[in-house]
Motif scaffolding. Structure first.
Motif, PDB file in Angstrom:
ATOM      1  N   HIS A 340      40.390  48.496  39.725  1.00  0.00           N
ATOM      2  CA  HIS A 340      41.647  48.290  40.417  1.00  0.00           C
ATOM      3  C   HIS A 340      42.219  46.919  40.060  1.00  0.00           C
ATOM      4  O   HIS A 340      41.533  46.055  39.539  1.00  0.00           O
ATOM      5  CB  HIS A 340      41.472  48.396  41.943  1.00  0.00           C
ATOM      6  CG  HIS A 340      41.221  49.807  42.404  1.00  0.00           C
ATOM      7  ND1 HIS A 340      40.112  50.516  42.018  1.00  0.00           N
ATOM      8  CD2 HIS A 340      41.946  50.620  43.226  1.00  0.00           C
ATOM      9  CE1 HIS A 340      40.145  51.717  42.579  1.00  0.00           C
ATOM     10  NE2 HIS A 340      41.247  51.812  43.308  1.00  0.00           N
ATOM     11  N   ALA A 341      43.500  46.754  40.376  1.00  0.00           N
ATOM     12  CA  ALA A 341      44.196  45.496  40.104  1.00  0.00           C
ATOM     13  C   ALA A 341      44.962  45.082  41.346  1.00  0.00           C
ATOM     14  O   ALA A 341      45.351  45.915  42.173  1.00  0.00           O
ATOM     15  CB  ALA A 341      45.159  45.645  38.920  1.00  0.00           C
ATOM     16  N   ILE A 342      45.170  43.788  41.474  1.00  0.00           N
ATOM     17  CA  ILE A 342      45.952  43.217  42.575  1.00  0.00           C
ATOM     18  C   ILE A 342      47.166  42.532  41.973  1.00  0.00           C
ATOM     19  O   ILE A 342      47.040  41.734  41.047  1.00  0.00           O
ATOM     20  CB  ILE A 342      45.121  42.232  43.408  1.00  0.00           C
ATOM     21  CG1 ILE A 342      43.937  42.955  44.067  1.00  0.00           C
ATOM     22  CG2 ILE A 342      45.988  41.568  44.470  1.00  0.00           C
ATOM     23  CD1 ILE A 342      43.034  42.057  44.876  1.00  0.00           C
ATOM     24  N   ARG A 343      48.336  42.859  42.471  1.00  0.00           N
ATOM     25  CA  ARG A 343      49.580  42.298  41.959  1.00  0.00           C
ATOM     26  C   ARG A 343      50.386  41.683  43.098  1.00  0.00           C
ATOM     27  O   ARG A 343      50.361  42.180  44.222  1.00  0.00           O
ATOM     28  CB  ARG A 343      50.426  43.368  41.274  1.00  0.00           C
ATOM     29  CG  ARG A 343      49.773  43.993  40.055  1.00  0.00           C
ATOM     30  CD  ARG A 343      49.764  43.025  38.893  1.00  0.00           C
ATOM     31  NE  ARG A 343      49.254  43.661  37.679  1.00  0.00           N
ATOM     32  CZ  ARG A 343      47.986  43.641  37.318  1.00  0.00           C
ATOM     33  NH1 ARG A 343      47.093  42.980  38.062  1.00  0.00           N
ATOM     34  NH2 ARG A 343      47.593  44.238  36.207  1.00  0.00           N
ATOM     35  N   ARG A 344      51.100  40.613  42.762  1.00  0.00           N
ATOM     36  CA  ARG A 344      52.005  39.964  43.711  1.00  0.00           C
ATOM     37  C   ARG A 344      53.418  40.017  43.134  1.00  0.00           C
ATOM     38  O   ARG A 344      53.634  39.672  41.978  1.00  0.00           O
ATOM     39  CB  ARG A 344      51.595  38.507  43.929  1.00  0.00           C
ATOM     40  CG  ARG A 344      52.520  37.734  44.858  1.00  0.00           C
ATOM     41  CD  ARG A 344      52.018  36.314  45.034  1.00  0.00           C
ATOM     42  NE  ARG A 344      52.877  35.541  45.922  1.00  0.00           N
ATOM     43  CZ  ARG A 344      52.618  34.300  46.318  1.00  0.00           C
ATOM     44  NH1 ARG A 344      51.518  33.696  45.894  1.00  0.00           N
ATOM     45  NH2 ARG A 344      53.428  33.658  47.119  1.00  0.00           N
TER      46      ARG A 344
END
Length: 414
Positions: A340-344
């Protein structure tokens, strides 16, 4: 009539009759490029300009028929064409550079000029420096000369991809932390120049003591690297007292500070008639700087019941407790390991609500901005406390499969 006079008259007539064709050519160039993204052909601009100018030129020909047979007509036509082509070029350039989507939110979110952005790897950074004098905040005592000099000579590196309002908030927080300021207000312009209004520290030690605790200074052997905020255990006889470091000072720290204040033997220092040294005093070390270690004194915040035991101990021993591994980095590592990835990102004005609802991503936190907050961002709201759906202007952290997350950000972010 002499040729120079004919040329001057031609320039005059060209300027007189070329204003309207130039205005029309510039307006059409802007509108066509802005709404369609296509540049209006130059041949069309020439034909249009000559058509409009011929109406005015025809009126002049009725008044003075000799103009048609004079050299001034050719000069006037050239001037009209140059004005029209120049106006068309400027209108086309403006249509290409003007943002397609304008909103009150985007106008408020001013960003830095591209000239001041520095690329470090693939990340843009900017160095913010003060401009002008450091102003005193109304209602507070004036800043000390050393603190004012330290702020005026300072520079701070910040991310360049943030709006100016966010850069101002981050710099204010950094100044409060580094200099223990009671209050500070920062305004940053597009050239990364900061206007700072600050209030000096007030009650520096007392405001760092938690409620229900007391500050006690002890003479002991200070570990190298000890700094404010470290958790320690103090062995006072048969008892072990837990405390938080508020400050540490050793003999080596004093020697370093004295060496920084003295100019080197090879330096030539000019002293003006007023008697003030031309070399500014070195700024005082930051209050939260790590100690060099050695014999010294440490101020710790302990519970009330432990104060007497510490004061009665002649040789207390200090042990620094481990805080363990950073849980934040462990959490990010687990997310990445799961694919998974976390984006802002910031939600754009044209984001589709259906896309947001159907996306296979999870909203971790949102920072609101809207009419209810007066256009300013409120604090972070973390899931599951997010009640309403995302709206344009919200700053969001999302997590999910990397491909789905990237697709979601492209569809929703501005």
């Amino acid at each position: 009539m002499a040729l120079p006079v004919e040329v001057l008259l031609g320039i005059y007539l060209g300027l007189l009759t070329g204003i309207v064709p130039a205005f029309v050519a510039g307006s059409l160039g802007f509108l066509v490029r802005y709404f369609t993204g296509v540049t209006l052909p130059g041949f069309g601009v020439v034909v249009l300009a000559l058509s409009i100018a011929s109406v005015q030129g025809g009126l002049l020909g009725l008044v003075e028929p000799t103009i048609a047979q004079s050299p001034r007509l050719l000069v006037a036509v050239l001037v009209v064409l140059m004005l029209a082509l120049y106006a068309h070029n400027q209108g086309d350039k403006l249509g290409a550079e003007l943002p397609r989507r304008l909103s009150l939110t985007s106008i408020r979110q001013r960003t830095l000029s591209a000239d001041v952005v520095e690329l470090v790897g693939n990340v843009g950074q900017v160095t913010v420096r003060p401009t002008g004098e450091i102003h005193d905040m109304e209602g507070y005592p004036p800043l000390s000369p050393d603190l004012r000099r330290s702020l005026k000579n300072g520079s701070w590196r910040l991310p360049a991809d943030l709006p100016l309002s966010e850069l101002e908030s981050r710099l204010e927080e950094r100044l409060r932390t580094d200099h223990d300021l009671a209050d500070v207000t920062v305004t940053i312009d597009e050239r990364a120049r900061a206007t700072i209004t600050a209030a000096p520290p007030s009650g520096g030690l007392s405001k760092r003591i938690p409620d229900g605790r007391r500050a006690v200074s002890i003479a002991t052997l200070v570990p190298t690297g000890l700094a404010r905020g470290d958790e320690v255990s103090i062995r006072a006889g048969e008892r072990t007292v837990a405390g938080t470091v508020l400050g540490a000072r050793t003999e080596i720290d004093d020697e370093h500070a004295a060496a920084a204040d003295e100019p080197s033997a090879g330096d030539e220092t000019a002293v003006p008639d007023g008697g003030d040294s031309a070399v500014d005093a070195a700024p005082a070390p930051k209050p939260n700087a790590a100690s060099a270690g050695g014999v010294g004194r440490v101020t710790v915040a302990v519970a009330r019941r432990d104060v007497k035991a510490l004061l009665e101990t002649e040789t207390p021993r200090l042990v620094v407790r481990s805080r363990g591994t950073s849980r934040e980095f462990e959490a990010f590592a687990l997310v990445r390991r799961a694919g998974h990835a976390i984006r802002r990102f910031t939600v754009g004005p044209s984001a589709d609500a259906d896309v947001r609802a159907a996306a296979d991503v999870t909203v971790l936190a949102a920072r609101r901005q809207g009419s209810e907050t007066g256009g300013r961002r409120s604090g972070w709201v973390f899931a599951p406390g997010i009640e309403r759906s995302l709206e344009p202007g919200d700053e969001v952290f999302v997590a999910g499969p990397e491909a789905a997350t990237d697709e979601f950000v492209e569809a929703v972010a501005r």
